[in-house]
Design a protein around this motif. Structure first.
Motif: not given
Length: 485
Positions: A457-485
């Motif tokens: 599934e590693l054919h569109d790296i930009d989509d994967i990075l965008k998805s990981a960045d959205e999860k980072l945003y969630i981690a920040k908004k939900s209290g920080k100091n955490q990893l969202i998988f």
């Protein structure tokens, strides 16, 4: 990077080594010259020793064998020239195959007062006692090229010389001079004294034009001084026999002049049987020696030059390669941390082999703006460098981390199991936070978003990075100091 790309350094470094090598070769050339000069000095001393043996032979012959009386009329011709009697061997040879043809080799002259031509004079009879010496003198003067002549000077007023040209120009003044006890030639000629050395000088009394050295041995009979045997050496032929030298050898009388300051490798002559007060030295001209050095070592110097050019070209090639690599690195590396940047991260993923699963994680330093505001930008830079170094130290060499900008980092990990990827990212995050107090007071935390996908599934790296960045945003908004998988 200046030290890597300095053209001056690339050119001068091999040039210094090339000059050092040439300098060593030239030093060897000078050492060889010194050895050859020592050999030449020994040769000259041997020639003087040979000459002294000739004088000793003549002296021995005079005192023990050559004391005969014979008719000069039958064996010599006499002729008065300008008031001086010239007596030469009488050679009446008509045919080339005459049994007396060997007498052509006799080349001597007896010069004396005009009374010598009178067979009834006392001088005529006096010469009769010494006349047998003349053929021996004629033989010795031809033994070596540097011997210009041998002569016997008798205080009675005559000279026996070979070749005949040596004394043919002697005048009545010269004959009067040789009869004077005060003549400088007779000084220091004691019976037990070593051979006297006269010169370098031009012997005016014999009308000579050559610069000569004369070895003089007195003849004594029953402790009575009877005359002088002199052997004349032509300095130019004796000193300059070795054509290898560019400069000239000089021979000086140290009682009359001192060695010049530029005398190279001076040598004082010594011999127990010869009263030397003379020295030799080499007249060194460095420009001429350098020219000869280049002539003799031409092939070696050409080889050194070719080697220098090849080394410089190699250095320039390496310099170009290194510069290219350096500037290519600038395009894919972050200058603050030395990690890959966005372009370098994408190039890594495109050219790296992947296992069954790949994890793309976006890490961000929590409250980084507050750290900058409270501790300053220098500490903020230290925090960013620390974060990059810690992540790199806690992942495998087959994985990578890149700085995506500001305080944000992106990680790439690959493995055969998803669980391994999760455990690794949690461990990395924990290590970062636990040891963060070493770089900033109170430490700091990390938030992150992680996207784990199958390798297929590693054919569109930009989509994967965008998805990981959205999860980072969630981690920040939900209290920080955490990893969202």
């Amino acid at each position: 990077m200046k030290k890597y790309f300095s053209i001056k350094g690339r050119l001068l470094t091999p040039l210094v080594f090339a000059f050092a090598l040439v300098g060593m070769l030239f030093e060897g050339h000078v050492r060889q010259l010194e050895r050859e000069l020592s050999d030449e000095y020994e040769r000259i001393e041997r020639e003087f020793f040979r000459a002294s043996k000739m004088l000793t032979i003549l002296d021995y012959s005079l005192n023990n064998y050559i004391k005969v009386r014979q008719s000069l009329i039958l064996s010599h011709t006499a002729k008065i020239v300008n008031g001086v009697c010239h007596m030469r061997p009488k050679l009446e040879i008509d045919a080339g195959d005459s049994p007396n043809a060997h007498l052509r080799a006799l080349e001597y002259i007896i010069v004396g007062d005009k009374s010598l031509c009178d067979k009834n004079s006392s001088l005529y009879h006096e010469v009769g006692f010494r006349i047998a010496l003349a053929p021996v003198i004629s033989l010795l003067h031809d033994l070596d090229d540097y011997l210009i002549g041998v002569h016997y000077v008798d205080p009675s007023g005559y000279i026996i010389s070979s070749p005949d040209t040596l004394s043919v120009n002697a005048t009545t003044d010269v004959l009067e001079q040789i009869q004077s006890p005060s003549w400088d030639v007779y000084q220091d000629l004691g019976e037990n004294q070593p051979i006297k050395v006269r010169g370098p000088t031009i012997l005016q009394e014999l009308q000579s034009t050559e610069n000569l050295i004369s070895l003089m041995l007195p003849v004594y009979s029953d402790h009575q001084f009877e005359g002088v045997i002199s052997l004349n050496i032509m300095l130019d032929k004796l000193l300059n026999a070795n054509q290898r030298f560019v400069g000239k050898l000089h021979f000086i009388d140290t009682q009359r002049e001192s060695l010049p300051t530029n005398a190279f490798q001076p040598h004082s002559l010594q011999d127990e049987g010869i009263s030397f007060h003379h020295a030799m030295y080499y007249d060194m001209h460095w420009g001429n020696e350098l020219y000869q050095f280049v002539s003799l070592k031409r092939k070696t110097l050409i080889l050194i030059t070719v080697m220098y050019v090849l080394v410089v070209m190699s250095f320039l090639f390496m310099n170009t390669r290194h510069a290219k690599s350096y500037y290519e690195g600038l395009a894919v590396r972050d200058p603050l941390t030395g990690l890959r940047n966005r372009r370098g991260f994408q190039a890594f993923i495109e050219h790296s082999p992947h296992q069954s699963y790949v994890a793309i994680a976006m890490f961000d330093i929590d409250n980084f703006k507050a750290i900058n505001d409270h501790f300053g930008h220098d500490i903020g830079d230290d925090v960013i460098r620390y974060t990059g170094d810690q992540i790199r130290c806690h992942i495998r060499a087959t994985d990578t981390v890149a700085r995506y900008g500001g305080e944000e980092f992106v990680l790439y990990l690959t493995a055969e199991r998803k669980s391994y990827l999760k455990k690794t990212l949690i461990r990395v995050k924990g290590a970062l936070c636990d040891e963060s107090g070493t770089v900033v007071e109170g430490g700091f935390t990390i938030s992150g978003g992680v996207e784990i996908v199958a390798c297929s599934e590693l054919h569109d790296i930009d989509d994967i990075l965008k998805s990981a960045d959205e999860k980072l945003y969630i981690a920040k908004k939900s209290g920080k100091n955490q990893l969202i998988f």
